[in-house]
Scaffold this motif. Sequence first.
Motif, PDB file in Angstrom:
ATOM      1  N   UNK A 219       0.836  -1.204   0.000  1.00  0.00           N
ATOM      2  CA  UNK A 219       0.000   0.000   0.000  1.00  0.00           C
ATOM      3  C   UNK A 219       0.872   1.256   0.000  1.00  0.00           C
ATOM      4  N   UNK A 220       1.883   1.289   0.866  1.00  0.00           N
ATOM      5  CA  UNK A 220       2.761   2.450   0.939  1.00  0.00           C
ATOM      6  C   UNK A 220       3.542   2.622  -0.364  1.00  0.00           C
ATOM      7  N   UNK A 221       3.954   1.515  -0.959  1.00  0.00           N
ATOM      8  CA  UNK A 221       4.670   1.590  -2.237  1.00  0.00           C
ATOM      9  C   UNK A 221       3.800   2.257  -3.301  1.00  0.00           C
ATOM     10  N   UNK A 222       2.535   1.847  -3.377  1.00  0.00           N
ATOM     11  CA  UNK A 222       1.644   2.399  -4.398  1.00  0.00           C
ATOM     12  C   UNK A 222       1.315   3.862  -4.125  1.00  0.00           C
ATOM     13  N   UNK A 223       1.140   4.236  -2.865  1.00  0.00           N
ATOM     14  CA  UNK A 223       0.720   5.600  -2.532  1.00  0.00           C
ATOM     15  C   UNK A 223       1.869   6.587  -2.417  1.00  0.00           C
ATOM     16  N   UNK A 224       3.019   6.086  -1.917  1.00  0.00           N
ATOM     17  CA  UNK A 224       4.062   7.008  -1.475  1.00  0.00           C
ATOM     18  C   UNK A 224       5.413   6.806  -2.149  1.00  0.00           C
ATOM     19  N   UNK A 225       5.513   5.791  -2.995  1.00  0.00           N
ATOM     20  CA  UNK A 225       6.774   5.550  -3.669  1.00  0.00           C
ATOM     21  C   UNK A 225       7.170   6.712  -4.566  1.00  0.00           C
ATOM     22  N   UNK A 226       8.467   7.034  -4.579  1.00  0.00           N
ATOM     23  CA  UNK A 226       8.980   8.186  -5.340  1.00  0.00           C
ATOM     24  C   UNK A 226      10.040   7.716  -6.342  1.00  0.00           C
ATOM     25  N   UNK A 227       9.900   8.142  -7.581  1.00  0.00           N
ATOM     26  CA  UNK A 227      10.901   7.869  -8.613  1.00  0.00           C
ATOM     27  C   UNK A 227      11.946   8.979  -8.574  1.00  0.00           C
ATOM     28  N   UNK A 228      12.818   8.942  -7.590  1.00  0.00           N
ATOM     29  CA  UNK A 228      13.817   9.996  -7.413  1.00  0.00           C
ATOM     30  C   UNK A 228      14.868   9.970  -8.513  1.00  0.00           C
ATOM     31  N   UNK A 229      15.162   8.777  -9.030  1.00  0.00           N
ATOM     32  CA  UNK A 229      16.200   8.665 -10.057  1.00  0.00           C
ATOM     33  C   UNK A 229      15.708   9.127 -11.424  1.00  0.00           C
ATOM     34  N   UNK A 230      14.386   9.251 -11.600  1.00  0.00           N
ATOM     35  CA  UNK A 230      13.838   9.761 -12.847  1.00  0.00           C
ATOM     36  C   UNK A 230      13.868   8.798 -14.006  1.00  0.00           C
ATOM     37  N   UNK A 231      13.908   7.479 -13.711  1.00  0.00           N
ATOM     38  CA  UNK A 231      13.958   6.507 -14.805  1.00  0.00           C
ATOM     39  C   UNK A 231      12.584   5.942 -15.154  1.00  0.00           C
ATOM     40  N   UNK A 232      11.524   6.523 -14.589  1.00  0.00           N
ATOM     41  CA  UNK A 232      10.181   6.098 -14.946  1.00  0.00           C
ATOM     42  C   UNK A 232       9.602   4.982 -14.106  1.00  0.00           C
ATOM     43  N   UNK A 233      10.319   4.527 -13.077  1.00  0.00           N
ATOM     44  CA  UNK A 233       9.788   3.477 -12.214  1.00  0.00           C
ATOM     45  C   UNK A 233      10.243   3.723 -10.779  1.00  0.00           C
ATOM     46  N   UNK A 234       9.458   3.227  -9.840  1.00  0.00           N
ATOM     47  CA  UNK A 234       9.817   3.337  -8.427  1.00  0.00           C
ATOM     48  C   UNK A 234      10.514   2.039  -8.036  1.00  0.00           C
ATOM     49  N   UNK A 235      11.827   2.102  -7.933  1.00  0.00           N
ATOM     50  CA  UNK A 235      12.615   0.899  -7.640  1.00  0.00           C
ATOM     51  C   UNK A 235      13.208   1.003  -6.243  1.00  0.00           C
TER      52      UNK A 235
END
Length: 429
Positions: A219-235
Amino acid sequence: MRISLRLILIASVAACAPIVPEMLPVIPTVEAPAPAAPGTPAPAPSPVPAPPAPVVVDQAGFDGWKQGFLTRHGGARRADYERELAGLTPDASVIRLDRNQPEFSRPAGAYVQSAASATRIAQGRARTDRVPWEVVQRFGVPTEILVSIWGNESAFGAVQGDYDVIRSLATLAWDGRRRDWAEGELKNALDIVVDGRRDRAGLKGSWAGAMGQTQFMPDAYLRLGVDQSGDGKVDIWGSDADALASAANLLARAGWKPGQTWGYEVILPAGFNYAEAEGPRHTWREWSRRGVTLARDGAPNAAEALEEAVILLPQGARGPAFLALPNHFVIRRYNNSVSYALAIGLTADGIAGRPGLVATWPDDAPLSRDQRIGAQAALTRLGFDTQGVDGVVGANTRAALRRWQIANGRLADGYLTADLADELIRLAG
């Protein structure tokens, strides 16, 4: 050395409890019995805890639960969910671990000293430059807090857990202790896979379903995950930047107050009413008026002094006492355990170069599962309802114990020791 350190790191990840999306009731944690009068015989040592009862895996029951889950949550995605759940079996090790979380079964001091060790602090200091400065600026969460969480959750990404997240959550849901929560997280985990955010083979985490370097629940991943690296995915598994920015986002959204710390060690005055621990909230001016002082002198900063704070006694009257500011409770949005939040705060203090505790932790014995369940059942039979008997000494159990302590003229700090658990069990017959 390498092997022993890795075992410690694995244990720390195995202990990770889920990130909770909403703040659960926050109440006390611990106590120690008052010293015996001179000449009183020493109490008999607590018996050696019996090994945990084996978990019986009922595949037919699990399959029945699974069909119920698909009916309740499948909707238009039922076929997709059914495909991912096909052939799944419950994991008995997940149930055993859920019943013995160290944040709730070990004395606070043992947990905190292990989690906030000198080694962990030194490792954290060496990694402060890994936190992107723009993350700190954007979310207002200090580097040392983020590094502390990173280290305590996954040993800085080294040990993220290799449990199948979907299997773990399905097991927890079937077991039923936290069914509604687990089913919700299972649905989120299935959506992560179905939507192509992460392939099933890569959806690994702790036994409780927490994932990645900062151990996010689905749930937290879906709501709060951030793509800080800017590669189009939250890894959050492979990218330090994504993991740390996601953790900062969680804390910021939970109400982190920039410019304030999590709390301070304090000295309580003689005659302090221990029943007020983890109870009423007061400003520093009021606590100071009541005789509370910071353990290392001084005072909170101007912003902190205006906040309403709570006194914590994580290991009772004999252990350290703390003034918990709002940011302590924000940390508990990650894991609603007093011990966990203290470990994060104290590790962060060490990383930032602040001195350690003045008081020492009592060397109390851990509580066996039989003692925890027995004490909960005994309190309820004695008229002090713990709102369930599940072996987890949480807010309701501590509140019930405090009521019993007040009714029986005891030191009312809500701390369940092994000796007190045995006494309650005897009293309840």
